[in-house]
Write a protein that holds these residues in place. Sequence first.
Motif, PDB file in Angstrom:
ATOM      1  N   THR A  72       0.606  -1.352   0.183  1.00  0.00           N
ATOM      2  CA  THR A  72      -0.144   0.226   0.112  1.00  0.00           C
ATOM      3  C   THR A  72       0.539   1.908   0.284  1.00  0.00           C
ATOM      4  N   GLY A  73       1.797   0.925   0.532  1.00  0.00           N
ATOM      5  CA  GLY A  73       2.986   2.192   0.674  1.00  0.00           C
ATOM      6  C   GLY A  73       3.222   3.435   1.433  1.00  0.00           C
ATOM      7  N   LYS A  74       2.142   2.573   2.751  1.00  0.00           N
ATOM      8  CA  LYS A  74       1.805   2.982   3.840  1.00  0.00           C
ATOM      9  C   LYS A  74       2.556   2.458   5.264  1.00  0.00           C
ATOM     10  N   ASN A  75       3.413   3.461   5.851  1.00  0.00           N
ATOM     11  CA  ASN A  75       3.745   2.743   6.894  1.00  0.00           C
ATOM     12  C   ASN A  75       2.459   2.593   8.237  1.00  0.00           C
ATOM     13  N   PRO A  76       2.840   1.707   9.553  1.00  0.00           N
ATOM     14  CA  PRO A  76       2.348   1.638  10.748  1.00  0.00           C
ATOM     15  C   PRO A  76       2.028   3.202  11.134  1.00  0.00           C
ATOM     16  N   ASN A  77       2.227   4.676  11.050  1.00  0.00           N
ATOM     17  CA  ASN A  77       2.655   5.039  11.509  1.00  0.00           C
ATOM     18  C   ASN A  77       1.590   6.530  10.853  1.00  0.00           C
ATOM     19  N   HIS A  78       0.543   6.228   9.457  1.00  0.00           N
ATOM     20  CA  HIS A  78       0.449   6.115   8.968  1.00  0.00           C
ATOM     21  C   HIS A  78      -1.239   6.515   8.981  1.00  0.00           C
ATOM     22  N   PRO A  79      -1.857   7.824   9.085  1.00  0.00           N
ATOM     23  CA  PRO A  79      -3.290   7.933   9.519  1.00  0.00           C
ATOM     24  C   PRO A  79      -4.272   7.014   8.628  1.00  0.00           C
ATOM     25  N   SER A  80      -4.039   6.281   7.801  1.00  0.00           N
ATOM     26  CA  SER A  80      -4.926   5.432   6.644  1.00  0.00           C
ATOM     27  C   SER A  80      -4.674   4.037   6.765  1.00  0.00           C
ATOM     28  N   TYR A  81      -3.456   3.702   7.758  1.00  0.00           N
ATOM     29  CA  TYR A  81      -2.361   2.723   7.558  1.00  0.00           C
ATOM     30  C   TYR A  81      -3.585   1.530   7.907  1.00  0.00           C
ATOM     31  N   GLY A  82      -3.975   0.351   7.102  1.00  0.00           N
ATOM     32  CA  GLY A  82      -5.144  -0.853   7.267  1.00  0.00           C
ATOM     33  C   GLY A  82      -7.003  -0.093   7.145  1.00  0.00           C
ATOM     34  N   VAL A  83      -6.640   0.850   6.463  1.00  0.00           N
ATOM     35  CA  VAL A  83      -8.148   1.058   6.325  1.00  0.00           C
ATOM     36  C   VAL A  83      -8.313   0.868   4.167  1.00  0.00           C
ATOM     37  N   THR A  84      -9.619   0.298   3.719  1.00  0.00           N
ATOM     38  CA  THR A  84      -9.772  -0.212   3.262  1.00  0.00           C
ATOM     39  C   THR A  84      -9.814   1.162   2.764  1.00  0.00           C
ATOM     40  N   TYR A  85     -10.601   1.144   1.101  1.00  0.00           N
ATOM     41  CA  TYR A  85     -11.961   2.593   0.345  1.00  0.00           C
ATOM     42  C   TYR A  85     -12.772   2.022   0.747  1.00  0.00           C
ATOM     43  N   SER A  86     -12.992   0.968   1.840  1.00  0.00           N
ATOM     44  CA  SER A  86     -14.660   1.661   1.738  1.00  0.00           C
ATOM     45  C   SER A  86     -14.911   1.978   3.632  1.00  0.00           C
TER      46      SER A  86
END
Length: 206
Positions: A89-103
Amino acid sequence: MIIKLMKRTFMCLLLAGALLTTYEFISGVSVSTIFKSIPFINHIHVLAQNTQASEEAAGKQKIEEAFDWSRYPTHSVLATGYTAGYESTGKNPNHPSYGVTYSGVKVKRDLYSTIAADLSIFPIGTILFIPGYGYGVVADKGGAIKGNHLDLYFETVTDVYEMWGKKELNVYVIQKGDGTLTEQELTSLNEDKSMQVFRQQVRSYK
């Protein structure tokens, strides 16, 4: 006040019962038959009956063997695996939308797992059964997920490579989505009592 509310509730139930009875009398079609004609509701109804008949036997039976899957439309796809991590995803765990899907729901590997698809083919909320993986609920999309391509969520990169890799296969369309999915809906699917005999089995697919 409470007595009035109880009376109104009772009258509503009587009215609903009368309407259903009238409909069955005129049409000759029972209400239960109508509900059973809806694929996903009927799917859960059949499993509930199987579970009540023999929970122990159902628990030992593979989910692929529990249903007559030929009753559902199939779709040929290329299925790959992804994680919530930077590599996918190009996101790290500290990213605010880490692990959050488009839905808007969080990624999940469970009885009903979150998957990504081309939304023009499988809208958000579509429920698929993917042999060897389990149920997938379309919750995400991706720049590289075009056409007949699914991306299945796994918790780690190791799981992606050891448990899945890349496969071409037919998936079963249990229910077409309406473009929305909430955490409450996903949780409700995963907590359905009639499905629990298969929950650990699906999570341990290899």
